[in-house]
Design an enzyme around this catalytic site. Structure first.
Site, PDB file in Angstrom:
ATOM      1  CB  THR A  98      -0.919   0.005   1.244  1.00  0.00           C
ATOM      2  OG1 THR A  98      -1.460   1.314   1.417  1.00  0.00           O
ATOM      3  CG2 THR A  98      -0.173  -0.367   2.523  1.00  0.00           C
ATOM      4  CG  ASP A  99      -1.088   4.993  -1.050  1.00  0.00           C
ATOM      5  OD1 ASP A  99      -1.656   4.352  -0.143  1.00  0.00           O
ATOM      6  OD2 ASP A  99      -1.654   5.936  -1.658  1.00  0.00           O
ATOM      7  CD  GLU A 100      -3.450   3.560   4.179  1.00  0.00           C
ATOM      8  OE1 GLU A 100      -3.350   3.580   5.413  1.00  0.00           O
ATOM      9  OE2 GLU A 100      -4.516   3.336   3.581  1.00  0.00           O
TER      10      GLU A 100
ATOM     11  CE1 TYR B 222      -3.508  -2.421   5.784  1.00  0.00           C
ATOM     12  CE2 TYR B 222      -3.343  -0.077   5.290  1.00  0.00           C
ATOM     13  CZ  TYR B 222      -3.455  -1.389   4.859  1.00  0.00           C
ATOM     14  OH  TYR B 222      -3.507  -1.667   3.520  1.00  0.00           O
TER      15      TYR B 222
ATOM     16  CE  LYS C  81      -0.302  -4.445   2.996  1.00  0.00           C
ATOM     17  NZ  LYS C  81      -0.669  -5.790   2.446  1.00  0.00           N
TER      18      LYS C  81
HETATM   19  P1  NAD Z   1     -10.087  -6.871   2.481  1.00  0.00           P
HETATM   20  O1  NAD Z   1     -10.068  -6.607   3.945  1.00  0.00           O
HETATM   21  O2  NAD Z   1     -11.339  -6.591   1.707  1.00  0.00           O
HETATM   22  O3  NAD Z   1      -9.715  -8.380   2.191  1.00  0.00           O
HETATM   23  C1  NAD Z   1      -8.713  -9.064   2.887  1.00  0.00           C
HETATM   24  C2  NAD Z   1      -8.977 -10.566   2.755  1.00  0.00           C
HETATM   25  O4  NAD Z   1      -7.934 -11.255   3.450  1.00  0.00           O
HETATM   26  C3  NAD Z   1     -10.298 -11.002   3.399  1.00  0.00           C
HETATM   27  O5  NAD Z   1     -10.991 -11.859   2.506  1.00  0.00           O
HETATM   28  C4  NAD Z   1      -9.869 -11.764   4.644  1.00  0.00           C
HETATM   29  O6  NAD Z   1     -10.759 -12.821   4.997  1.00  0.00           O
HETATM   30  C5  NAD Z   1      -8.511 -12.306   4.219  1.00  0.00           C
HETATM   31  N1  NAD Z   1      -7.643 -12.565   5.375  1.00  0.00           N
HETATM   32  C6  NAD Z   1      -7.425 -11.753   6.457  1.00  0.00           C
HETATM   33  N2  NAD Z   1      -6.603 -12.355   7.322  1.00  0.00           N
HETATM   34  C7  NAD Z   1      -6.268 -13.573   6.774  1.00  0.00           C
HETATM   35  C8  NAD Z   1      -5.449 -14.641   7.184  1.00  0.00           C
HETATM   36  N3  NAD Z   1      -4.792 -14.592   8.359  1.00  0.00           N
HETATM   37  N4  NAD Z   1      -5.333 -15.706   6.385  1.00  0.00           N
HETATM   38  C9  NAD Z   1      -6.000 -15.769   5.198  1.00  0.00           C
HETATM   39  N5  NAD Z   1      -6.820 -14.793   4.765  1.00  0.00           N
HETATM   40  C10 NAD Z   1      -6.948 -13.697   5.546  1.00  0.00           C
HETATM   41  O7  NAD Z   1      -8.863  -6.055   1.904  1.00  0.00           O
HETATM   42  P2  NAD Z   1      -8.615  -5.467   0.446  1.00  0.00           P
HETATM   43  O8  NAD Z   1      -9.062  -4.065   0.421  1.00  0.00           O
HETATM   44  O9  NAD Z   1      -9.124  -6.433  -0.560  1.00  0.00           O
HETATM   45  O10 NAD Z   1      -7.024  -5.445   0.415  1.00  0.00           O
HETATM   46  C11 NAD Z   1      -6.285  -6.527  -0.140  1.00  0.00           C
HETATM   47  C12 NAD Z   1      -4.806  -6.204  -0.065  1.00  0.00           C
HETATM   48  O11 NAD Z   1      -4.549  -5.005  -0.793  1.00  0.00           O
HETATM   49  C13 NAD Z   1      -4.301  -5.955   1.351  1.00  0.00           C
HETATM   50  O12 NAD Z   1      -3.024  -6.510   1.453  1.00  0.00           O
HETATM   51  C14 NAD Z   1      -4.242  -4.449   1.450  1.00  0.00           C
HETATM   52  O13 NAD Z   1      -3.242  -4.053   2.369  1.00  0.00           O
HETATM   53  C15 NAD Z   1      -3.870  -4.076   0.039  1.00  0.00           C
HETATM   54  N6  NAD Z   1      -4.289  -2.744  -0.412  1.00  0.00           N
HETATM   55  C16 NAD Z   1      -5.582  -2.339  -0.296  1.00  0.00           C
HETATM   56  C17 NAD Z   1      -5.968  -1.097  -0.765  1.00  0.00           C
HETATM   57  C18 NAD Z   1      -7.400  -0.636  -0.689  1.00  0.00           C
HETATM   58  O14 NAD Z   1      -7.686   0.516  -1.002  1.00  0.00           O
HETATM   59  N7  NAD Z   1      -8.348  -1.475  -0.302  1.00  0.00           N
HETATM   60  C19 NAD Z   1      -5.013  -0.248  -1.343  1.00  0.00           C
HETATM   61  C20 NAD Z   1      -3.689  -0.686  -1.447  1.00  0.00           C
HETATM   62  C21 NAD Z   1      -3.348  -1.938  -0.984  1.00  0.00           C
HETATM   63  P1  TYD Z   2     -10.651   4.388   4.414  1.00  0.00           P
HETATM   64  O1  TYD Z   2     -11.637   3.969   3.387  1.00  0.00           O
HETATM   65  O2  TYD Z   2     -10.721   3.787   5.775  1.00  0.00           O
HETATM   66  O3  TYD Z   2      -9.208   4.198   3.754  1.00  0.00           O
HETATM   67  P2  TYD Z   2      -7.749   4.661   4.313  1.00  0.00           P
HETATM   68  O4  TYD Z   2      -7.879   5.216   5.662  1.00  0.00           O
HETATM   69  O5  TYD Z   2      -6.990   3.386   4.302  1.00  0.00           O
HETATM   70  O6  TYD Z   2      -7.273   5.660   3.317  1.00  0.00           O
HETATM   71  O7  TYD Z   2     -10.771   5.967   4.603  1.00  0.00           O
HETATM   72  C1  TYD Z   2     -10.583   6.846   3.506  1.00  0.00           C
HETATM   73  C2  TYD Z   2     -10.656   8.267   4.054  1.00  0.00           C
HETATM   74  O8  TYD Z   2     -11.986   8.502   4.526  1.00  0.00           O
HETATM   75  C3  TYD Z   2      -9.744   8.517   5.250  1.00  0.00           C
HETATM   76  O9  TYD Z   2      -9.223   9.838   5.164  1.00  0.00           O
HETATM   77  C4  TYD Z   2     -10.666   8.399   6.449  1.00  0.00           C
HETATM   78  C5  TYD Z   2     -11.997   8.886   5.914  1.00  0.00           C
HETATM   79  N1  TYD Z   2     -13.206   8.277   6.528  1.00  0.00           N
HETATM   80  C6  TYD Z   2     -14.222   9.101   7.016  1.00  0.00           C
HETATM   81  O10 TYD Z   2     -14.150  10.338   6.961  1.00  0.00           O
HETATM   82  N2  TYD Z   2     -15.319   8.500   7.570  1.00  0.00           N
HETATM   83  C7  TYD Z   2     -15.447   7.133   7.655  1.00  0.00           C
HETATM   84  O11 TYD Z   2     -16.466   6.653   8.213  1.00  0.00           O
HETATM   85  C8  TYD Z   2     -14.401   6.319   7.142  1.00  0.00           C
HETATM   86  C9  TYD Z   2     -14.476   4.823   7.211  1.00  0.00           C
HETATM   87  C10 TYD Z   2     -13.286   6.928   6.575  1.00  0.00           C
END
Ligand code: NAD
Ligand code: TYD
Length: 339
Positions: free
Chosen positions: A125-127, A153, A157
């Site tokens: 992640t970019d975070e 988090y 990562k």
């Molecule tokens: P999500 O929370 O929707 O999905 C995560 C999945 O992992 C779930 O299905 C969960 O059951 C499974 N999981 C959790 N713990 C586990 C374990 N111990 N063993 C096996 N499975 C397990 O998350 P997402 O948004 O789909 O993110 C997927 C990946 O992409 C993550 O690594 C996240 O850090 C990364 N990512 C997400 C975003 C975003 O905006 N959502 C952006 C950049 C990177």
């Molecule tokens: P989120 O979807 O949790 O992603 P991330 O924190 O990983 O970027 O949140 C996106 C942005 O929205 C973040 O600045 C927090 C804000 N946010 C709210 O303002 N209200 C909410 O209820 C949630 C879940 C997030």
């Protein structure tokens, strides 16, 4: 080609399975997920119709289970999406983030080494880069921006990324890492900003905006993330990190207003609530490396992607209404009531 996709029942993992099935009908895909609150097996029903897809319920921290699956399935590639992914939950309970995101990644890489898996891809992640100031729009995250994490988090990562680089350097594990900005699209768990606001707006419930709603995220449609990972698997250089983002910075409040505008709901639903602890101000990716080296560019403009996404939530209420019952209600009450 056989790909083991961990976290396959989550948001991006499931979209990646669908993306790969469409693009590479000849690939065998093994989905793996422990089905935490964020994983939903019903999401994978369309994938299951394909006899080149197989699913295992397993926890990536369970060394015996993971070693057995990798030794029996012999994947050519492992793509690790499995993670605890929600910043707010990491602030309440960091432990499970460290276990899954760091130790789970270690188990997968150990299995990859043991059974000679040809490629490991860590979805990052970019975070990990921390945040950028609002008044310096010229600053963007590049692959050489120092790691500077803010939340449990992002720290977990970043640790996984560092461990992956160490496994590459020390053991020669053939791997790549991608670091993507915020994704949106179908099947995103409704605890995240965009689906939460859509679900609440549809139910005429308050829309909880943290702080003043000025925090900026760089939004990318989920298929464009899947496309980038697919291109990294095909042509990415081993041992390299690739940032993924589509130059689409938006303030939270503008996203919320766009959603309520599209749904025809009143702005009076917007409720400013206490800010998130350690809240990162701005994320912005410079995707020059992946664009120049691999020819990647995003295909879905935000204006189109957000409509597709809102329409998907409108037409798939059953999917998310099932999810927002039970455990999620408890989480929501603890996180938002009286905030
Ligand atoms: P999500 O929370 O929707 O999905 C995560 C999945 O992992 C779930 O299905 C969960 O059951 C499974 N999981 C959790 N713990 C586990 C374990 N111990 N063993 C096996 N499975 C397990 O998350 P997402 O948004 O789909 O993110 C997927 C990946 O992409 C993550 O690594 C996240 O850090 C990364 N990512 C997400 C975003 C975003 O905006 N959502 C952006 C950049 C990177
Ligand atoms: P989120 O979807 O949790 O992603 P991330 O924190 O990983 O970027 O949140 C996106 C942005 O929205 C973040 O600045 C927090 C804000 N946010 C709210 O303002 N209200 C909410 O209820 C949630 C879940 C997030």
């Amino acid at each position: 080609m056989k790909i083991l996709v961990t976290g396959a029942a989550g948001f991006i993992g499931s979209n990646f399975v669908f993306y790969e099935q469409k693009l590479h009908p000849d690939y065998e895909i093994v989905g793996l997920d422990s089905l935490t609150y964020a994983g939903n097996l019903s999401t994978l029903e369309p994938a299951m119709e394909n006899d080149r897809f197989k699913f295992f319920k397993a926890d990536i921290t369970d060394r015996d289970a993971i070693f057995k699956i990798v030794s029996e399935e012999k994947p050519d590639v492992i793509v690790n999406f499995a993670a605890e992914s929600h910043v707010d939950r990491s602030i309440e309970d960091p432990g499970v983030f460290l276990r899954t995101n760091i130790l789970g990644t270690q188990v997968l890489m150990d299995a990859a080494r043991e059974y000679g898996v040809g490629r490991f891809h860590q979805v990052g992640t970019d975070e990990v880069y921390g945040d950028l100031p609002l008044d310096r729009p010229d600053l963007l995250f590049t692959e050489t921006t120092p790691i500077n994490t803010s939340s449990p988090y992002s720290a977990s990562k970043a640790s996984a990324d560092l461990l992956a680089m160490a496994y590459h350097r020390t053991f020669g594990l053939p791997l790549t890492i991608s670091r993507c900005s915020n994704n949106y699209g179908p099947y995103q768990f409704p605890e995240k900003l965009i689906p939460l606001m859509i679900a609440n707006a549809l139910a005429d419930k308050p829309l909880p905006v943290y702080g003043e709603g000025l925090n900026v995220r760089d939004w990318l449609y989920v298929d464009d993330h899947c496309k980038a990972i697919d291109m990294i698997l095909s042509n990415g250089k081993i041992g390299e990190v690739y940032n993924i983002g589509g130059h689409n910075e938006m303030a939270n409040i503008d996203i919320v207003k766009l959603i309520i505008g599209y749904l025809g709901k009143p702005e009076s639903l917007i409720t400013y609530v206490t800010d998130r602890k350690g809240h990162d101000m701005r994320y912005a990716i410079d995707p020059k490396k992946i664009s120049d080296e691999l020819g990647w560019s995003p295909e879905t403009k935000f204006a189109d992607g957000i409509k597709l996404t809102i329409d998907w939530y409108l037409h798939n209420k059953e999917w998310w209404e099932n999810i927002i019952s039970g455990e999620y209600r408890k989480y929501y009450a603890e996180m938002y009531d009286g905030r």
